[in-house]
Design a protein around this motif. Structure first.
Motif, PDB file in Angstrom:
ATOM      1  N   SER A 157       0.499  -1.609  -0.141  1.00 42.07           N
ATOM      2  CA  SER A 157      -0.447  -0.379  -0.342  1.00 42.07           C
ATOM      3  C   SER A 157       0.791   1.038   0.223  1.00 42.07           C
ATOM      4  O   SER A 157       0.573   2.589  -0.011  1.00 42.07           O
ATOM      5  CB  SER A 157      -0.866   0.157   1.180  1.00 42.07           C
ATOM      6  OG  SER A 157      -0.480   0.919   2.298  1.00 42.07           O
TER       7      SER A 157
ATOM      8  N   LEU B  10       1.501   1.755  -3.551  1.00 45.44           N
ATOM      9  CA  LEU B  10       0.216   1.464  -4.256  1.00 45.44           C
ATOM     10  C   LEU B  10      -0.449   3.133  -4.330  1.00 45.44           C
ATOM     11  O   LEU B  10      -1.475   3.520  -4.687  1.00 45.44           O
ATOM     12  CB  LEU B  10      -0.578   0.828  -3.893  1.00 45.44           C
ATOM     13  CG  LEU B  10      -0.360  -0.692  -4.824  1.00 45.44           C
ATOM     14  CD1 LEU B  10      -1.246  -1.912  -4.306  1.00 45.44           C
ATOM     15  CD2 LEU B  10       0.037  -0.414  -6.795  1.00 45.44           C
TER      16      LEU B  10
ATOM     17  N   ALA C 175      -1.561   5.766  -6.820  1.00 48.48           N
ATOM     18  CA  ALA C 175      -3.337   6.047  -6.945  1.00 48.48           C
ATOM     19  C   ALA C 175      -3.227   7.396  -7.373  1.00 48.48           C
ATOM     20  O   ALA C 175      -4.049   7.921  -8.535  1.00 48.48           O
ATOM     21  CB  ALA C 175      -3.791   5.709  -6.187  1.00 48.48           C
TER      22      ALA C 175
ATOM     23  N   LEU D 212      -9.240   3.394  -6.336  1.00 48.78           N
ATOM     24  CA  LEU D 212      -8.127   2.705  -6.334  1.00 48.78           C
ATOM     25  C   LEU D 212      -7.523   2.497  -4.453  1.00 48.78           C
ATOM     26  O   LEU D 212      -6.935   1.912  -4.406  1.00 48.78           O
ATOM     27  CB  LEU D 212      -7.000   3.310  -7.478  1.00 48.78           C
ATOM     28  CG  LEU D 212      -6.739   4.028  -8.694  1.00 48.78           C
ATOM     29  CD1 LEU D 212      -6.411   4.167  -9.136  1.00 48.78           C
ATOM     30  CD2 LEU D 212      -6.763   2.326  -8.850  1.00 48.78           C
TER      31      LEU D 212
ATOM     32  N   VAL E 138      -7.477  -0.749  -2.400  1.00 49.86           N
ATOM     33  CA  VAL E 138      -6.201  -1.544  -1.189  1.00 49.86           C
ATOM     34  C   VAL E 138      -6.371  -1.261   0.208  1.00 49.86           C
ATOM     35  O   VAL E 138      -6.564  -2.199   0.999  1.00 49.86           O
ATOM     36  CB  VAL E 138      -5.424  -0.025  -1.099  1.00 49.86           C
ATOM     37  CG1 VAL E 138      -3.401  -0.181  -0.298  1.00 49.86           C
ATOM     38  CG2 VAL E 138      -4.175  -0.234  -2.906  1.00 49.86           C
TER      39      VAL E 138
ATOM     40  N   CYS F   5     -10.047  -5.284  -5.534  1.00 54.21           N
ATOM     41  CA  CYS F   5      -8.675  -4.439  -6.021  1.00 54.21           C
ATOM     42  C   CYS F   5      -7.897  -5.037  -7.150  1.00 54.21           C
ATOM     43  O   CYS F   5      -7.846  -3.378  -7.568  1.00 54.21           O
ATOM     44  CB  CYS F   5      -7.633  -4.854  -4.793  1.00 54.21           C
ATOM     45  SG  CYS F   5      -5.940  -3.602  -4.087  1.00 54.21           S
TER      46      CYS F   5
ATOM     47  N   TRP G 231      -7.144  -2.251  -9.878  1.00 53.10           N
ATOM     48  CA  TRP G 231      -6.267  -1.223  -9.891  1.00 53.10           C
ATOM     49  C   TRP G 231      -5.995  -2.212 -11.905  1.00 53.10           C
ATOM     50  O   TRP G 231      -5.166  -1.108 -12.572  1.00 53.10           O
ATOM     51  CB  TRP G 231      -5.291  -2.073  -9.331  1.00 53.10           C
ATOM     52  CG  TRP G 231      -4.701  -1.187  -8.654  1.00 53.10           C
ATOM     53  CD1 TRP G 231      -5.834  -1.074  -6.824  1.00 53.10           C
ATOM     54  CD2 TRP G 231      -4.019  -0.055  -8.044  1.00 53.10           C
ATOM     55  NE1 TRP G 231      -5.717  -0.649  -6.770  1.00 53.10           N
ATOM     56  CE2 TRP G 231      -4.209   0.501  -6.964  1.00 53.10           C
ATOM     57  CE3 TRP G 231      -2.926   0.357  -8.775  1.00 53.10           C
ATOM     58  CZ2 TRP G 231      -3.681   1.608  -6.756  1.00 53.10           C
ATOM     59  CZ3 TRP G 231      -2.093   1.625  -8.721  1.00 53.10           C
ATOM     60  CH2 TRP G 231      -2.872   2.562  -7.303  1.00 53.10           C
TER      61      TRP G 231
ATOM     62  N   VAL H 138      -5.243   1.367 -14.728  1.00 52.79           N
ATOM     63  CA  VAL H 138      -3.985   1.274 -15.461  1.00 52.79           C
ATOM     64  C   VAL H 138      -4.041   0.961 -16.429  1.00 52.79           C
ATOM     65  O   VAL H 138      -3.744   1.397 -17.238  1.00 52.79           O
ATOM     66  CB  VAL H 138      -2.735  -0.035 -14.986  1.00 52.79           C
ATOM     67  CG1 VAL H 138      -1.603  -0.258 -15.533  1.00 52.79           C
ATOM     68  CG2 VAL H 138      -2.613   0.004 -12.937  1.00 52.79           C
TER      69      VAL H 138
END
Length: 126
Positions: A42, A45, A49, A62, A66, A112, A116, A120
Motif C-alpha cells: 500500500s 500503491l 493511485a 484505487l 487497497v 482490488c 487496479w 492501469v
C-alpha cells in the motif's frame, strides 16, 4: 456483572483510549506476514493511485480497494485469533469461520486487482 473500564469513559477520553487500542491492533497486525505485505504494498500503491487517477473518484476507488484489503485481512486475523483462542481441536464451525475469513480476503484482493488493472490499462492506452 463487571463493566469494562472503557465503558465508563466518555467524550475525548473515550476517543483517546479507542485510538490507542486501534494502534495496538495495527501493531498486532504488523506481526502477521500477509498484513505486513499488504501494508508495504500500500505504501507503493497509494501514491501511485494519485499519479494514475484522472479524477478524484478514480483515486478514491484505487485507494479504497487497497485499504479494503487491509481491513479484510485484519478482520480475518481477528476471526482466526478468536477461533484459536477457543481451542486447538478441530471443529467444523471453526474451520468454516476460518475458510470464510480467507474467502473474504480473496474477494477483496480480486476486487482490488480488478480495479487496479482497469485503471492501469485505461491510463496506459488513453
Amino acid at each position: 456483572m463487571n463493566t469494562s473500564p472503557i465503558k465508563k469513559r466518555h467524550g475525548l477520553q473515550r476517543v483517546w483510549y479507542a485510538a490507542g487500542y486501534s494502534l495496538k491492533g495495527l501493531r498486532a497486525g504488523w506481526h502477521e506476514p500477509a498484513f505486513r505485505q499488504e501494508l508495504l504494498l500500500s505504501l507503493v500503491l497509494i501514491p501511485l493511485a494519485l499519479v494514475i487517477a484522472r479524477q478524484w473518484l478514480e483515486a478514491v476507488a484505487l485507494i479504497g480497494t487497497v485499504v479494503l484489503v487491509m481491513i479484510t485481512e485484519l478482520l480475518n486475523t481477528a476471526v482466526e485469533s478468536v477461533v484459536d483462542r477457543v481451542g486447538p481441536e478441530w471443529h467444523e464451525l471453526s474451520g468454516r469461520a476460518k475458510d470464510m475469513g480467507s474467502a473474504a480476503v480473496l474477494l477483496s484482493l480480486l476486487l482490488c486487482g480488478g480495479v487496479w488493472v482497469t485503471a492501469v490499462v485505461r491510463w496506459w492506452w488513453y
